[in-house]
Write a protein that holds these residues in place. Sequence first.
Motif, PDB file in Angstrom:
ATOM      1  N   ILE A   1       0.061   1.729   3.383  1.00  0.00           N
ATOM      2  CA  ILE A   1      -0.969   1.676   2.333  1.00  0.00           C
ATOM      3  C   ILE A   1      -1.281   0.226   2.001  1.00  0.00           C
ATOM      4  N   ASP A   2      -2.546  -0.148   2.076  1.00  0.00           N
ATOM      5  CA  ASP A   2      -2.955  -1.522   1.785  1.00  0.00           C
ATOM      6  C   ASP A   2      -4.118  -1.495   0.794  1.00  0.00           C
TER       7      ASP A   2
ATOM      8  N   GLY B   1       5.621  -6.157   0.891  1.00  0.00           N
ATOM      9  CA  GLY B   1       5.209  -7.542   0.672  1.00  0.00           C
ATOM     10  C   GLY B   1       3.726  -7.601   0.371  1.00  0.00           C
ATOM     11  N   GLY B   2       3.313  -8.586  -0.452  1.00  0.00           N
ATOM     12  CA  GLY B   2       1.892  -8.719  -0.780  1.00  0.00           C
ATOM     13  C   GLY B   2       1.360  -7.444  -1.407  1.00  0.00           C
ATOM     14  N   ASP B   3       0.260  -6.937  -0.855  1.00  0.00           N
ATOM     15  CA  ASP B   3      -0.347  -5.710  -1.382  1.00  0.00           C
ATOM     16  C   ASP B   3      -0.134  -4.539  -0.435  1.00  0.00           C
ATOM     17  N   GLU B   4       0.884  -4.630   0.411  1.00  0.00           N
ATOM     18  CA  GLU B   4       1.141  -3.568   1.384  1.00  0.00           C
ATOM     19  C   GLU B   4       2.349  -2.732   0.957  1.00  0.00           C
ATOM     20  N   PHE B   5       2.151  -1.422   0.945  1.00  0.00           N
ATOM     21  CA  PHE B   5       3.209  -0.467   0.629  1.00  0.00           C
ATOM     22  C   PHE B   5       3.463   0.410   1.854  1.00  0.00           C
ATOM     23  N   MET B   6       4.695   0.896   1.977  1.00  0.00           N
ATOM     24  CA  MET B   6       5.030   1.820   3.050  1.00  0.00           C
ATOM     25  C   MET B   6       5.628   3.070   2.417  1.00  0.00           C
ATOM     26  N   LEU B   7       5.138   4.228   2.843  1.00  0.00           N
ATOM     27  CA  LEU B   7       5.553   5.503   2.267  1.00  0.00           C
ATOM     28  C   LEU B   7       6.108   6.401   3.362  1.00  0.00           C
ATOM     29  N   TYR B   8       7.322   6.893   3.133  1.00  0.00           N
ATOM     30  CA  TYR B   8       7.949   7.847   4.060  1.00  0.00           C
ATOM     31  C   TYR B   8       7.898   9.221   3.427  1.00  0.00           C
ATOM     32  N   SER B   9       7.386  10.209   4.170  1.00  0.00           N
ATOM     33  CA  SER B   9       7.218  11.550   3.616  1.00  0.00           C
ATOM     34  C   SER B   9       7.674  12.601   4.625  1.00  0.00           C
TER      35      SER B   9
ATOM     36  N   SER C   1     -10.176   0.122  -3.703  1.00  0.00           N
ATOM     37  CA  SER C   1      -9.743   1.294  -2.957  1.00  0.00           C
ATOM     38  C   SER C   1      -8.536   0.924  -2.093  1.00  0.00           C
ATOM     39  N   ILE C   2      -8.054   1.879  -1.316  1.00  0.00           N
ATOM     40  CA  ILE C   2      -6.946   1.614  -0.405  1.00  0.00           C
ATOM     41  C   ILE C   2      -7.293   2.099   1.003  1.00  0.00           C
ATOM     42  N   SER C   3      -6.641   1.506   1.974  1.00  0.00           N
ATOM     43  CA  SER C   3      -6.721   1.958   3.364  1.00  0.00           C
ATOM     44  C   SER C   3      -5.347   2.465   3.757  1.00  0.00           C
ATOM     45  N   VAL C   4      -5.313   3.661   4.369  1.00  0.00           N
ATOM     46  CA  VAL C   4      -4.047   4.315   4.683  1.00  0.00           C
ATOM     47  C   VAL C   4      -3.972   4.648   6.166  1.00  0.00           C
ATOM     48  N   GLY C   5      -2.885   4.226   6.801  1.00  0.00           N
ATOM     49  CA  GLY C   5      -2.623   4.575   8.191  1.00  0.00           C
ATOM     50  C   GLY C   5      -1.416   5.485   8.270  1.00  0.00           C
ATOM     51  N   ILE C   6      -1.464   6.498   9.156  1.00  0.00           N
ATOM     52  CA  ILE C   6      -0.405   7.505   9.232  1.00  0.00           C
ATOM     53  C   ILE C   6       0.160   7.586  10.646  1.00  0.00           C
TER      54      ILE C   6
ATOM     55  N   ARG D   1       5.199   0.159  12.518  1.00  0.00           N
ATOM     56  CA  ARG D   1       4.198  -0.592  13.293  1.00  0.00           C
ATOM     57  C   ARG D   1       2.975   0.265  13.594  1.00  0.00           C
ATOM     58  N   ASN D   2       3.193   1.512  14.003  1.00  0.00           N
ATOM     59  CA  ASN D   2       2.059   2.374  14.353  1.00  0.00           C
ATOM     60  C   ASN D   2       1.249   2.783  13.128  1.00  0.00           C
ATOM     61  N   ALA D   3       1.915   2.967  11.992  1.00  0.00           N
ATOM     62  CA  ALA D   3       1.171   3.247  10.755  1.00  0.00           C
ATOM     63  C   ALA D   3       0.325   2.042  10.369  1.00  0.00           C
ATOM     64  N   ASP D   4       0.859   0.848  10.575  1.00  0.00           N
ATOM     65  CA  ASP D   4       0.093  -0.383  10.310  1.00  0.00           C
ATOM     66  C   ASP D   4      -1.139  -0.468  11.205  1.00  0.00           C
ATOM     67  N   LEU D   5      -0.965  -0.105  12.476  1.00  0.00           N
ATOM     68  CA  LEU D   5      -2.099  -0.142  13.418  1.00  0.00           C
ATOM     69  C   LEU D   5      -3.202   0.800  12.953  1.00  0.00           C
ATOM     70  N   ALA D   6      -2.813   1.988  12.511  1.00  0.00           N
ATOM     71  CA  ALA D   6      -3.804   2.952  12.040  1.00  0.00           C
ATOM     72  C   ALA D   6      -4.485   2.452  10.764  1.00  0.00           C
ATOM     73  N   MET D   7      -3.702   1.817   9.883  1.00  0.00           N
ATOM     74  CA  MET D   7      -4.283   1.277   8.645  1.00  0.00           C
ATOM     75  C   MET D   7      -5.289   0.180   8.962  1.00  0.00           C
ATOM     76  N   ASN D   8      -4.972  -0.692   9.900  1.00  0.00           N
ATOM     77  CA  ASN D   8      -5.899  -1.759  10.285  1.00  0.00           C
ATOM     78  C   ASN D   8      -7.185  -1.184  10.875  1.00  0.00           C
ATOM     79  N   GLU D   9      -7.071  -0.050  11.565  1.00  0.00           N
ATOM     80  CA  GLU D   9      -8.265   0.600  12.115  1.00  0.00           C
ATOM     81  C   GLU D   9      -9.164   1.091  10.984  1.00  0.00           C
ATOM     82  N   VAL D  10      -8.560   1.591   9.910  1.00  0.00           N
ATOM     83  CA  VAL D  10      -9.339   2.022   8.729  1.00  0.00           C
ATOM     84  C   VAL D  10     -10.076   0.824   8.141  1.00  0.00           C
ATOM     85  N   LYS D  11      -9.408  -0.331   8.086  1.00  0.00           N
ATOM     86  CA  LYS D  11     -10.040  -1.557   7.576  1.00  0.00           C
ATOM     87  C   LYS D  11     -11.287  -1.895   8.385  1.00  0.00           C
TER      88      LYS D  11
END
Length: 592
Positions: A189-190, A231-239, A271-276, A291-301
């Motif tokens: 989540i960014d 770190g910064g404005d980035e959150f990571m959520l495990y569900s 707003s936020i961008s979320v990669g899953i 890493r893969n969730a980050d890649l998906a989040m960057n794609e949303v950006k």
Amino acid sequence: MEQYIISVRDVTKEHLPKKQLEEATNRYRSLFDVSPLSIVLHKGEEIISVNARYLKMLQFEHEKEIVGRNITEFIDKSQRQHIKNRIDQFMKLEDEDSFFIDEVKVKTNQNHQLSVQATSIVIIINGENYIQTITQDVTENHRAKETLQYLNSHDSLTNLPNRTLFHQIVKQDLWKVQQENKQAFMLSIDIDRFKQINDAIGHHGGDQVLIEATRRIKSCLGSNDTISRMGGDEFMLYSPQVKEEVFQLADRLLEVFVKPFIVNKYKLYHSISVGISEFQEDGVTVETLVRNADLAMNEVKKLGRNGWKCYEPLMKTYVNRRMEIEDGLRQALKKNEFALHYQPKVNIIKGKIVGVEALIRWNHPEIGFLSPGEFIPIAEESGLIVPMTQWVLREACSQGVRWKEEGFSSLKISVNISSVEFAEPSFVDMILNIIEETGFSPNKLELEITESVAMKHVDLVIEKLVKLKKHGISIAIDDFGAGYSSFSYLKRLPIHTLKIDRSFIQNLYTDSREAAIVSSIISLAKSLDLSIVAEGVEERDQALILHQEKCDEIQGYYFSRPIPPNELKKVASDMGGKIKDCQKENVSSLSL
């Protein structure tokens, strides 16, 4: 007369051990009572005596309140059997040097729990074994240690688990998920445009947004979800939920960020961008899932932000290629893999080539020829654009000197300058040093900057441009009309040329609105005494209209593609026919 027999025997030596024992006992008792250490003397489990410090530690007032009681009575139930076993073992020993150290939890008379370090030793009194235990209250040490451990494992601003603790928690749960063959997901989540918050209202305001963002995210979570600030404005959520529930969670996260953040009376909309990424489908380790969730989040950006997207293998392919290109860029300068091609600029009225734009080309040893549109953004993001631009300037100026020797004395060379390079404090000195080093005439060098560069920190930009202009170097605004187009700044900037963005040229003779825009830009440039260049001219009709509107220079595939330097003479000869065709053509039917 009575007679007595008196027997006299010296018993001094016999009474000496008893006296010494009493003295030793008294000295022990004195030391025992005044000792700064907490001491308890017990025979087996029965308390025989305690000193004042021990009473104070357990919050009793009188020795009689504690003497005779079982010492394990004050110890936490979970540790009582262990201590009983220790005491039984010690009571059987005859060695006074034997001792043991334990850390126990004890309860005070006020029902407070303390952590106590106990050091016990066997002592023999009148031939009987006793145990002397010296205790030290280490509760505060434990609290300090626990606090330090907490600080080392949690984010100080949001109190969320930090990266290290998050990885530990998720790693343990993934093992369970795998054993039970269940599903689990990682969400990156960014906060969109978060940097603008710090720029607008400062870092304190940014911190307030992060705290509120944490509260909003936590309001969406289930009992098994784990959130971390990475770190910064980035959150990571495990569900550890099923896919449908995770998608619903992603929707809820987007919804709670619709409401504005109120900071110092400002309303901030972010707003936020979320990669899953999904466990097992997209990776089996915490690091891979993150890493893969980050890649998906960057794609949303890239797609415009304010949404969520699942990881796809192609994203990794893109990143791997990007990494390969970045690594290759670091070696390209050393291995001389770059080359410059030059695209001519034609003045139809003068009937000749009046300038060229230097364009970098790269033949990657493994990938092959790469488009500048692919590797230039990577060079800018990594900072490698700085040495690359310096190489381009040095190579272009050197080529200009060679062309002058071949008879192209009036040729002006244009070089594109990125915002990263322009922002360098030593930018002006770097340009002047290269000109001096190569012997190139400064009045034959033109630097092309975009509108976004020109409009950012205008006063600083003007200062640098003025210095360059004083040395005879020309400045062109590239892609004019595609950026800010703030006309009010044009009269302040010490520039010489406007380059009309190619997007206005494509439909020049079929779209009357674009034709009107081009005509207006040309008129604006003329009124400000600026030269005007049209780039992206690919068709004859485009060139004819631009010639009719008295556009100073034309650049594009209609006259020439970018060429290696040794082809300039041949291209200049071959385009003569096209130039003459434009000069004599009646274009009234294509009039703007």
